[in-house]
Enzyme design. Structure first.
Site, PDB file in Angstrom:
ATOM      1  N   ASP A  61      39.243  28.845   0.900  1.00 37.86           N
ATOM      2  CA  ASP A  61      40.118  29.967   0.566  1.00 37.86           C
ATOM      3  C   ASP A  61      39.375  31.046  -0.213  1.00 37.86           C
ATOM      4  O   ASP A  61      39.602  32.244  -0.013  1.00 37.86           O
ATOM      5  CB  ASP A  61      41.312  29.473  -0.263  1.00 37.86           C
ATOM      6  CG  ASP A  61      42.289  28.665   0.568  1.00 37.86           C
ATOM      7  OD1 ASP A  61      42.023  28.460   1.766  1.00 37.86           O
ATOM      8  OD2 ASP A  61      43.318  28.236   0.018  1.00 37.86           O
ATOM      9  N   CYS A 102      39.571  21.368  -1.270  1.00 40.95           N
ATOM     10  CA  CYS A 102      40.150  22.704  -1.335  1.00 40.95           C
ATOM     11  C   CYS A 102      41.666  22.654  -1.137  1.00 40.95           C
ATOM     12  O   CYS A 102      42.231  21.631  -0.729  1.00 40.95           O
ATOM     13  CB  CYS A 102      39.490  23.618  -0.304  1.00 40.95           C
ATOM     14  SG  CYS A 102      39.667  25.387  -0.686  1.00 40.95           S
ATOM     15  N   ASP A 103      42.320  23.770  -1.399  1.00 39.38           N
ATOM     16  CA  ASP A 103      43.775  23.833  -1.597  1.00 39.38           C
ATOM     17  C   ASP A 103      44.618  23.128  -0.536  1.00 39.38           C
ATOM     18  O   ASP A 103      45.544  22.388  -0.858  1.00 39.38           O
ATOM     19  CB  ASP A 103      44.231  25.293  -1.646  1.00 39.38           C
ATOM     20  CG  ASP A 103      43.673  26.059  -2.830  1.00 39.38           C
ATOM     21  OD1 ASP A 103      42.851  25.495  -3.560  1.00 39.38           O
ATOM     22  OD2 ASP A 103      44.050  27.227  -3.011  1.00 39.38           O
ATOM     23  N   LYS A 104      44.362  23.404   0.763  1.00 40.37           N
ATOM     24  CA  LYS A 104      45.253  22.903   1.808  1.00 40.37           C
ATOM     25  C   LYS A 104      44.972  21.455   2.160  1.00 40.37           C
ATOM     26  O   LYS A 104      45.749  20.832   2.891  1.00 40.37           O
ATOM     27  CB  LYS A 104      45.151  23.777   3.065  1.00 40.37           C
ATOM     28  CG  LYS A 104      45.339  25.257   2.813  1.00 40.37           C
ATOM     29  CD  LYS A 104      46.576  25.551   1.980  1.00 40.37           C
ATOM     30  CE  LYS A 104      46.645  27.009   1.573  1.00 40.37           C
ATOM     31  NZ  LYS A 104      45.561  27.476   0.697  1.00 40.37           N
ATOM     32  N   CYS A 174      38.291  24.855  -7.662  1.00 35.47           N
ATOM     33  CA  CYS A 174      38.434  25.901  -8.680  1.00 35.47           C
ATOM     34  C   CYS A 174      39.079  25.343  -9.950  1.00 35.47           C
ATOM     35  O   CYS A 174      40.099  24.653  -9.897  1.00 35.47           O
ATOM     36  CB  CYS A 174      39.248  27.054  -8.122  1.00 35.47           C
ATOM     37  SG  CYS A 174      38.486  27.803  -6.668  1.00 35.47           S
ATOM     38  N   GLU A 424      47.108  34.713   1.040  1.00 38.10           N
ATOM     39  CA  GLU A 424      47.145  34.845  -0.413  1.00 38.10           C
ATOM     40  C   GLU A 424      46.604  36.216  -0.796  1.00 38.10           C
ATOM     41  O   GLU A 424      45.838  36.817  -0.056  1.00 38.10           O
ATOM     42  CB  GLU A 424      46.313  33.746  -1.075  1.00 38.10           C
ATOM     43  CG  GLU A 424      46.911  32.364  -0.899  1.00 38.10           C
ATOM     44  CD  GLU A 424      46.085  31.279  -1.582  1.00 38.10           C
ATOM     45  OE1 GLU A 424      44.951  31.569  -2.010  1.00 38.10           O
ATOM     46  OE2 GLU A 424      46.577  30.156  -1.683  1.00 38.10           O
ATOM     47  N   SER A 450      47.428  33.410  -4.590  1.00 39.62           N
ATOM     48  CA  SER A 450      46.546  32.329  -5.012  1.00 39.62           C
ATOM     49  C   SER A 450      47.068  31.740  -6.316  1.00 39.62           C
ATOM     50  O   SER A 450      47.720  32.420  -7.114  1.00 39.62           O
ATOM     51  CB  SER A 450      45.141  32.882  -5.239  1.00 39.62           C
ATOM     52  OG  SER A 450      44.365  32.005  -6.018  1.00 39.62           O
TER      53      SER A 450
END
Length: 534
Positions: A61, A102-104, A174, A424, A450
């Site tokens: 992302d 990562c996020d997803k 992150c 985002e 985000s």
């Protein structure tokens, strides 16, 4: 075929565990997951199971942000879920362990686990350590905000370059309470990962040990026949929401928890977020609205220490089952409540007395919108609409100094269907903060933000512009009022005027007509139900 990959005679009577690895060296979040997959393999074997490792995708992302590539981010959640389902069902695994960074990766893995409903454990790849510039901590959001600061002449090119070169010092997701750390924490609160695993540093022996233990745990779940839907109950989701509120988590948690609940056949509604937000205070002083990062939280007891605070205050349900085979209360029995009063405030002195995330409704968002109010100095904003039909147009206007204090920026046609992909907006929100406009303007969008975004930002506006939602009827200068206390989002127009404008809209024409984005645009549902594709 199984003999060819290493099975011996005695192995055919053992449970087979699929290990879904999101390893990739295209992002620091996932660059170390190949090693963690090997640790999971060791754990499964120690517990007398047989592991088979397979790969699934990830999208960075942070690299895609602000570009057309970001349209694929939310789509990747569906691809991850579908791919884990396909492989696990095709190979008839007895259980599955998924490792994400990562996020997803997190919601995608949990959606698959809920669908499959075979014994399963999720392992988070862990958080990145903060970088250093001039004795100050920096992270990924620092560089997005530096874009705005540099673009408006507030910092030098040398300072800008220094932040860029030091923001990401190694492996891990992150570091603030952004989407990856938020979802990892929520999954631990739901009981689908081992205690402490969501707050460990990626580059640590603890993380390697966690992953091996998770391999052992999934084999034990197979033996006990404890299934994901035994764990993913309504009270598990309520526990996750309570923790997200206490931590000041990402508003993307709304979208992802709704999607996971759909797969788990749990009746979760947007109103549940407001109900829980009213009673759970914001306790953790974590970025983006606070000062500290996940590594700091880990040093003072991690997620279990916060959950113990909430359990003692009867703000989470201790009877919920977890992947340890024990309840939340049993897991937390010997855990000490968080004791560092600046990183995690006591209940008697919260950062804010209610949760930092709320659902707004009104004539601009009949199906709802999500606002993150953590760190806000004011909870009411009224101003003229500044209309943009894409993220790129908006960013150009900010960098060219065309946005003025009190404006309400409206970014539309960036929703799940309209984008497509519901991008985002960290490039936009980061530039606003960097330009010094973070406290003086508001932003609404049918796209999303985000986990690193902060300020008066309202996303997930539904219905979206592409399906004729009221946001599509707005014109420059329309007065918009946002009240985060009264939970309202309205334009000062009569319903008759809104309806008249909507009827005059030209039919929406998809921007992309081929490939995965075209398929997604046809299948995806409203953000108000999690942007699911079923």
């Amino acid at each position: 075929m199984l003999r060819a990959v290493g099975f011996k005679d005695e192995d055919f009577s053992k449970p087979i565990v699929g290990i879904a690895s999101t390893w990739s060296n295209l992002t620091p979040c996932n660059m170390h997951i190949d090693e963690l997959a090997r640790r999971a393999d060791e754990g499964v074997r120690r517990a007398q199971g047989m592991p088979l490792t397979f790969g699934t995708i990830t999208v960075s992302d942070g690299i895609a942000m602000g570009t057309e590539g970001m349209k694929y981010s939310l789509v990747s959640r569906e691809v991850i879920a579908d791919s884990i389902e396909v492989v696990s069902n095709a190979e008839r695994f007895d259980g599955v362990l998924a490792i994400g960074g990562c996020d997803k990766n997190m919601p995608g893995s949990l959606m698959a686990m809920a669908r499959l409903n075979i014994p399963a454990v999720f392992v988070y790849g862990g958080t990145i350590k903060p970088g250093q510039v001039g004795g100050q901590d920096v992270d990924i959001v620092s560089i997005f905000e530096a874009v705005g600061s540099f673009g408006t002449g507030k910092i030098s090119r040398e300072r800008f370059s220094d932040i860029e070169c030091h923001a990401c010092p190694g492996a891990g997701s992150c570091g603030g309470m952004y989407t990856a750390n938020t979802m990892a924490s929520a999954i631990e609160a739901m009981g689908m990962s081992l205690p402490y695993s969501s707050s460990r540093d990626a580059e640590s022996q603890e993380k390697k040990d966690d992953t091996a233990k998770a391999g052992e745990a999934v084999v034990e779940l197979i033996r006990k026949r404890i299934l994901p839907r035994d764990i993913l109950t309504k009270k598990a989701f309520e526990n996750a929401i309570a923790l997200v509120m206490a931590l000041g988590g990402s508003m993307n948690a709304v979208l992802h928890l709704m999607a996971i609940a759909h797969e788990a056949r749990v009746a979760l509604a947007l109103e549940d977020f407001n109900r829980i937000s009213k009673k759970v205070p914001h306790l953790a002083n974590l970025k983006p609205s606070g000062k500290y990062v996940m590594s700091d939280l880990n040093k003072v007891g991690g997620v279990p220490a916060v959950m113990r605070l909430l359990l003692d205050a009867k703000l989470i349900d201790g009877t919920a089952l977890t992947v340890t085979g024990r309840t939340v209360a049993e897991n937390l029995k010997d855990v000490r409540p968080a004791s560092h009063e600046e990183i995690v405030r006591p209940l008697s002195r919260p950062l804010y007395p209610t949760g930092p995330m709320v659902i707004l409704k009104g004539n601009l968002a009949p199906e709802g919108a999500v606002a993150k109010i953590g760190g806000l100095k004011t909870f009411y904003h009224r101003g003229p609409a500044r209309i943009f039909d894409s993220e790129e147009e908006t960013l150009d206007a900010i960098l060219e100094g065309k946005i003025k204090p009190n404006d309400v920026i409206v970014i539309r046609y960036e929703g799940p269907k309209g984008g497509p992909g519901m991008r985002e907006m960290l490039s936009v929100t980061g530039a606003l903060i960097g330009a010094g406009l973070g406290d003086s303007v508001a932003l609404i969008t049918d796209g999303r933000f985000s986990g690193g975004s902060h300020g008066f930002m309202i996303g997930h506006v539904a219905p979206e512009a592409a399906v004729g939602g009221p946001i599509a009827a707005l014109k420059n200068g329309d007065m918009i009022a946002i009240d985060a206390k009264k939970l309202t989002l309205n334009v000062e127009l009569t319903s008759k005027e809104i309806d008249s404008r909507v009827k005059k809209l030209k039919p929406f024409k998809p921007k992309i007509n081929t490939g995965v984005l075209a398929k997604y645009s046809k299948l995806v549902k409203s953000a108000s139900v999690g942007a699911i594709t079923l």
